[in-house]
Design a protein around this motif. Structure first.
Motif, PDB file in Angstrom:
ATOM      1  N   LEU A   8       0.827  -1.209   0.000  1.00 22.59           N
ATOM      2  CA  LEU A   8       0.000   0.000   0.000  1.00 22.59           C
ATOM      3  C   LEU A   8       0.861   1.258   0.000  1.00 22.59           C
ATOM      4  O   LEU A   8       1.858   1.337   0.730  1.00 22.59           O
ATOM      5  N   MET A   9       0.472   2.233  -0.795  1.00 24.68           N
ATOM      6  CA  MET A   9       1.216   3.490  -0.906  1.00 24.68           C
ATOM      7  C   MET A   9       0.405   4.646  -0.322  1.00 24.68           C
ATOM      8  O   MET A   9      -0.639   5.021  -0.853  1.00 24.68           O
ATOM      9  N   TYR A  10       0.899   5.195   0.786  1.00 21.70           N
ATOM     10  CA  TYR A  10       0.332   6.386   1.410  1.00 21.70           C
ATOM     11  C   TYR A  10       1.285   7.566   1.193  1.00 21.70           C
ATOM     12  O   TYR A  10       2.459   7.389   0.865  1.00 21.70           O
ATOM     13  N   HIS A  11       0.788   8.753   1.416  1.00 18.29           N
ATOM     14  CA  HIS A  11       1.627   9.944   1.409  1.00 18.29           C
ATOM     15  C   HIS A  11       1.407  10.697   2.727  1.00 18.29           C
ATOM     16  O   HIS A  11       1.893  10.282   3.757  1.00 18.29           O
ATOM     17  N   GLY A 206       8.092 -13.126  -5.886  1.00 18.03           N
ATOM     18  CA  GLY A 206       8.706 -14.361  -6.327  1.00 18.03           C
ATOM     19  C   GLY A 206       8.646 -14.531  -7.824  1.00 18.03           C
ATOM     20  O   GLY A 206       9.273 -15.435  -8.377  1.00 18.03           O
ATOM     21  N   VAL A 207       7.891 -13.672  -8.512  1.00 15.13           N
ATOM     22  CA  VAL A 207       7.758 -13.754  -9.966  1.00 15.13           C
ATOM     23  C   VAL A 207       8.248 -12.467 -10.619  1.00 15.13           C
ATOM     24  O   VAL A 207       9.029 -12.491 -11.564  1.00 15.13           O
ATOM     25  N   GLY A 208       7.811 -11.332 -10.127  1.00 13.34           N
ATOM     26  CA  GLY A 208       8.142 -10.059 -10.753  1.00 13.34           C
ATOM     27  C   GLY A 208       9.549  -9.593 -10.430  1.00 13.34           C
ATOM     28  O   GLY A 208      10.283 -10.195  -9.634  1.00 13.34           O
ATOM     29  N   ASP A 209       9.939  -8.484 -11.050  1.00 13.03           N
ATOM     30  CA  ASP A 209      11.236  -7.858 -10.857  1.00 13.03           C
ATOM     31  C   ASP A 209      11.283  -7.225  -9.467  1.00 13.03           C
ATOM     32  O   ASP A 209      10.462  -6.362  -9.156  1.00 13.03           O
ATOM     33  N   PRO A 210      12.241  -7.595  -8.602  1.00 11.48           N
ATOM     34  CA  PRO A 210      12.318  -6.979  -7.271  1.00 11.48           C
ATOM     35  C   PRO A 210      12.647  -5.493  -7.317  1.00 11.48           C
ATOM     36  O   PRO A 210      12.496  -4.802  -6.308  1.00 11.48           O
ATOM     37  N   LEU A 211      13.100  -5.002  -8.474  1.00 13.74           N
ATOM     38  CA  LEU A 211      13.375  -3.573  -8.622  1.00 13.74           C
ATOM     39  C   LEU A 211      12.215  -2.832  -9.278  1.00 13.74           C
ATOM     40  O   LEU A 211      12.357  -1.684  -9.694  1.00 13.74           O
ATOM     41  N   SER A 212      11.062  -3.487  -9.343  1.00 19.62           N
ATOM     42  CA  SER A 212       9.859  -2.823  -9.876  1.00 19.62           C
ATOM     43  C   SER A 212       8.620  -3.426  -9.232  1.00 19.62           C
ATOM     44  O   SER A 212       7.730  -3.936  -9.906  1.00 19.62           O
ATOM     45  N   VAL A 213       8.554  -3.370  -7.921  1.00 21.58           N
ATOM     46  CA  VAL A 213       7.451  -3.971  -7.173  1.00 21.58           C
ATOM     47  C   VAL A 213       6.247  -3.026  -7.211  1.00 21.58           C
ATOM     48  O   VAL A 213       6.357  -1.857  -6.832  1.00 21.58           O
ATOM     49  N   PRO A 214       5.100  -3.502  -7.687  1.00 19.90           N
ATOM     50  CA  PRO A 214       3.933  -2.620  -7.783  1.00 19.90           C
ATOM     51  C   PRO A 214       3.338  -2.299  -6.420  1.00 19.90           C
ATOM     52  O   PRO A 214       3.399  -3.111  -5.488  1.00 19.90           O
ATOM     53  N   ARG A 215       2.768  -1.109  -6.327  1.00 16.49           N
ATOM     54  CA  ARG A 215       2.044  -0.714  -5.117  1.00 16.49           C
ATOM     55  C   ARG A 215       0.632  -0.293  -5.477  1.00 16.49           C
ATOM     56  O   ARG A 215       0.294  -0.069  -6.633  1.00 16.49           O
ATOM     57  N   LEU A 216      -0.187  -0.153  -4.447  1.00 14.57           N
ATOM     58  CA  LEU A 216      -1.596   0.216  -4.586  1.00 14.57           C
ATOM     59  C   LEU A 216      -1.810   1.570  -3.905  1.00 14.57           C
ATOM     60  O   LEU A 216      -1.517   1.726  -2.716  1.00 14.57           O
ATOM     61  N   THR A 217      -2.317   2.536  -4.651  1.00 16.45           N
ATOM     62  CA  THR A 217      -2.481   3.895  -4.138  1.00 16.45           C
ATOM     63  C   THR A 217      -3.663   3.983  -3.168  1.00 16.45           C
ATOM     64  O   THR A 217      -4.774   3.560  -3.487  1.00 16.45           O
ATOM     65  N   VAL A 218      -3.409   4.547  -1.997  1.00 11.22           N
ATOM     66  CA  VAL A 218      -4.467   4.824  -1.025  1.00 11.22           C
ATOM     67  C   VAL A 218      -4.647   6.336  -0.966  1.00 11.22           C
ATOM     68  O   VAL A 218      -3.691   7.081  -0.739  1.00 11.22           O
ATOM     69  N   ARG A 219      -5.887   6.766  -1.166  1.00 14.85           N
ATOM     70  CA  ARG A 219      -6.189   8.190  -1.265  1.00 14.85           C
ATOM     71  C   ARG A 219      -7.213   8.612  -0.213  1.00 14.85           C
ATOM     72  O   ARG A 219      -7.845   7.783   0.429  1.00 14.85           O
ATOM     73  N   ARG A 220      -7.418   9.906  -0.133  1.00 14.10           N
ATOM     74  CA  ARG A 220      -8.468  10.469   0.721  1.00 14.10           C
ATOM     75  C   ARG A 220      -9.835   9.962   0.271  1.00 14.10           C
ATOM     76  O   ARG A 220     -10.744   9.786   1.077  1.00 14.10           O
ATOM     77  N   SER A 221      -9.981   9.725  -1.039  1.00  9.47           N
ATOM     78  CA  SER A 221     -11.254   9.276  -1.588  1.00  9.47           C
ATOM     79  C   SER A 221     -11.451   7.757  -1.505  1.00  9.47           C
ATOM     80  O   SER A 221     -12.509   7.259  -1.918  1.00  9.47           O
ATOM     81  N   THR A 222     -10.476   7.035  -0.975  1.00 11.74           N
ATOM     82  CA  THR A 222     -10.600   5.578  -0.869  1.00 11.74           C
ATOM     83  C   THR A 222     -11.605   5.240   0.237  1.00 11.74           C
ATOM     84  O   THR A 222     -11.354   5.500   1.415  1.00 11.74           O
TER      85      THR A 222
END
Length: 266
Positions: A8-11, A206-222
């Protein structure tokens, strides 16, 4: 070892954000509710670095792992997020733009969008079990930099954090979430073992590139409903359809810009 892990990606975490950070901020009450949901539904928190290390070494992962990350190094990460993380016993990773640190002094670089933490606050995060990791030095578009400037951005940020906090730094988050094969090669050379993108997808570790791990944006509108679906990996493609379309379009623009700049340098 493969396992779907929500990263999860917060700011910013505040009730009263400036306009510059509002859309990507959450209220403290939202973060509190998110942590309660994760705890009540059996999720186990890991730092981003811990996740990467476990995948590399084949160490066991919890049944329902989750990673919470906070970008940029805003002051409310210490003031509002840290007490909640401690209360709920959840670790997290904070990606710090070192040139934005409040008392960076001669090392100041770039323009922070809101109040930021100082080195004392960052040390307190580290002492509380929070991973303090790199988010570049001045928060540039890394894929638009020449090779020398790119290497300096990555190495200097890591060196400052390790020198001031006394702990190894192996994790990075890309400013704006973008990278390229050239950027990722430089990231590896600079000594990072794992790096976070955005992508708005659940990480298939375990499958993807460890230098490009995807995150999920968490917003005020979530909303609470959307948050619950996202961390369970339900309807993620639909929820983030617009974000992904914008990312694809912007990647074409960035690729074109980098080609033009590369031609000019040549």
């Amino acid at each position: 070892m493969t396992l779907a892990v929500p990263v999860l990606m917060y700011h910013s975490v505040t009730d009263d954000p400036p306009a510059s950070t509002r859309s990507l901020s959450v209220r403290p009450s939202q973060l509190d509710a998110h942590l309660r949901f994760l705890r009540d539904h059996g999720f186990t928190g890991l730092t981003f670095g811990d996740l990467g290390e476990r995948v590399r070494t084949g160490a066991a992962l919890p049944t329902r792992p989750v990673v919470l990350t906070f970008d940029d190094g805003y002051a409310d990460t210490h003031e509002a997020a840290l007490p909640l993380l401690v209360e709920h016993a959840f670790p997290a990773t904070v990606f710090v733009t070192t040139g934005w640190v409040r008392d960076a002094g001669a090392e100041a670089a770039g323009r922070p969008l809101d109040r930021t933490m100082g080195w004392t606050q960052l040390g307190e995060l580290a002492a509380s079990g929070i991973e303090v990791a790199a988010h570049s030095h001045s928060h540039p578009e890394l894929d638009q930099l020449d090779d020398g400037t790119l290497a300096t951005e990555l190495r200097h940020s890591r060196a400052l954090l390790e020198d001031r906090l006394g702990t190894p730094v192996t994790s990075l988050a890309y400013p704006f979430g973008y990278s390229s094969p050239r950027v990722r090669d430089t990231v590896a050379t600079a000594g990072y073992r794992q790096a976070a993108a955005v992508a708005n997808a659940v990480a298939d570790v375990g499958v993807g590139d460890p230098l490009s791990v995807p995150r999920l944006t968490v917003r005020r509108s979530t909303t609470p409903e959307v948050f619950g679906r996202v961390v369970r990996g339900v309807d993620v493609d639909r929820i983030f359809r617009t974000d992904r379309a914008l990312t694809r379009a912007w990647s074409v623009v960035r690729w074109s810009r980098s080609r033009v700049r590369g031609a000019r340098r040549a």
